[in-house]
Enzyme design. Structure first.
Site: not given
Length: 175
Positions: A12, A88, A96
Site C-alpha cells: 500500500c 490500495c 513497482c
C-alpha cells in the site's frame, strides 16, 4: 519432503493500515504455509492506531510490525517473493521495483479505512470492515491449490479475488 512456504508481500502507499492488516491476518491464518510481509511506496513510518486496535481485538499479531519501504523487498538479500498483492489503488498504479523471485501479482484494492472522517467509532468501524474484506480474500487465496494449479489459471483466480465484496474495482451499476 516438507511443503513449500510461500512468501507474500502486501503493498500500500503508506504501509500503515490495509497492508498491515493483511500482513497480520496472513501471519496468523497462514502460519506454517505462508510468510507474510507488508510495505509501502511512501511509508508513513507509523502504524495507524485503529489498525493496531482492531488487530488486538481480533487476537491477531502486531509484534515486530512496522511501517517500511517496499525498497527493503527489492534488495538483493530480500526474501524471494512468491506473491505480491496491492491493497490500495494508488500503489497499484505506481511503478513497482523489480521483486526477487518473479512473484505472481494481483490488485486487491479496498477503501482506505484511514481516510474515513468522523467519530472514533466510525473510524474503527471502517477498520473492522477492511479487516473483514482482507480476511475473506486471504482465506480464499490460502485455499487455492497453489502446488497443482497452472500459473495462468492461478493469475485469473488471484484477480477474481481482488473483485470480491469491498473492492475498489469498478463494478457495473445496478439498473
Amino acid at each position: 519432503m516438507p511443503d513449500k512456504i510461500y512468501n507474500v508481500l502486501f503493498l500500500c502507499t503508506g504501509n500503515s493500515a490495509r497492508s498491515i492488516l493483511a500482513e497480520s491476518i496472513m501471519r496468523k491464518d497462514g502460519a506454517g504455509r505462508f510468510r507474510s510481509f507488508s510495505a509501502g511506496s511512501h511509508p508513513k513510518g507509523a502504524i495507524n492506531p485503529f489498525a493496531l486496535k482492531v488487530l488486538k481485538a481480533a487476537t491477531y499479531p502486531i509484534d515486530g510490525m512496522r511501517s517500511k519501504s517496499w525498497l527493503e523487498f527489492a534488495a538483493p538479500d530480500a526474501p524471494a517473493l512468491d506473491f505480491v498483492f496491492t491493497v490500495c489503488d494508488a500503489a497499484a498504479g505506481e511503478a513497482c521495483p523489480v521483486w526477487p523471485g518473479q512473484p505472481m501479482t494481483a490488485h486487491w484494492g479496498i477503501e482506505d479505512p484511514a481516510a474515513v472522517q468522523g467519530t472514533d467509532l466510525e473510524k474503527e468501524a471502517a477498520f473492522v470492515a477492511a479487516f473483514r474484506y482482507l480476511k475473506n480474500r486471504i482465506s480464499i487465496f490460502m485455499n487455492l491449490p497453489l502446488r497443482s494449479i497452472d500459473s495462468l489459471s492461478l493469475g485469473a483466480k488471484l484477480r477474481e479475488i481482488g473483485k470480491l465484496e469491498g473492492s475498489t474495482y469498478p463494478h457495473p451499476k445496478a439498473g
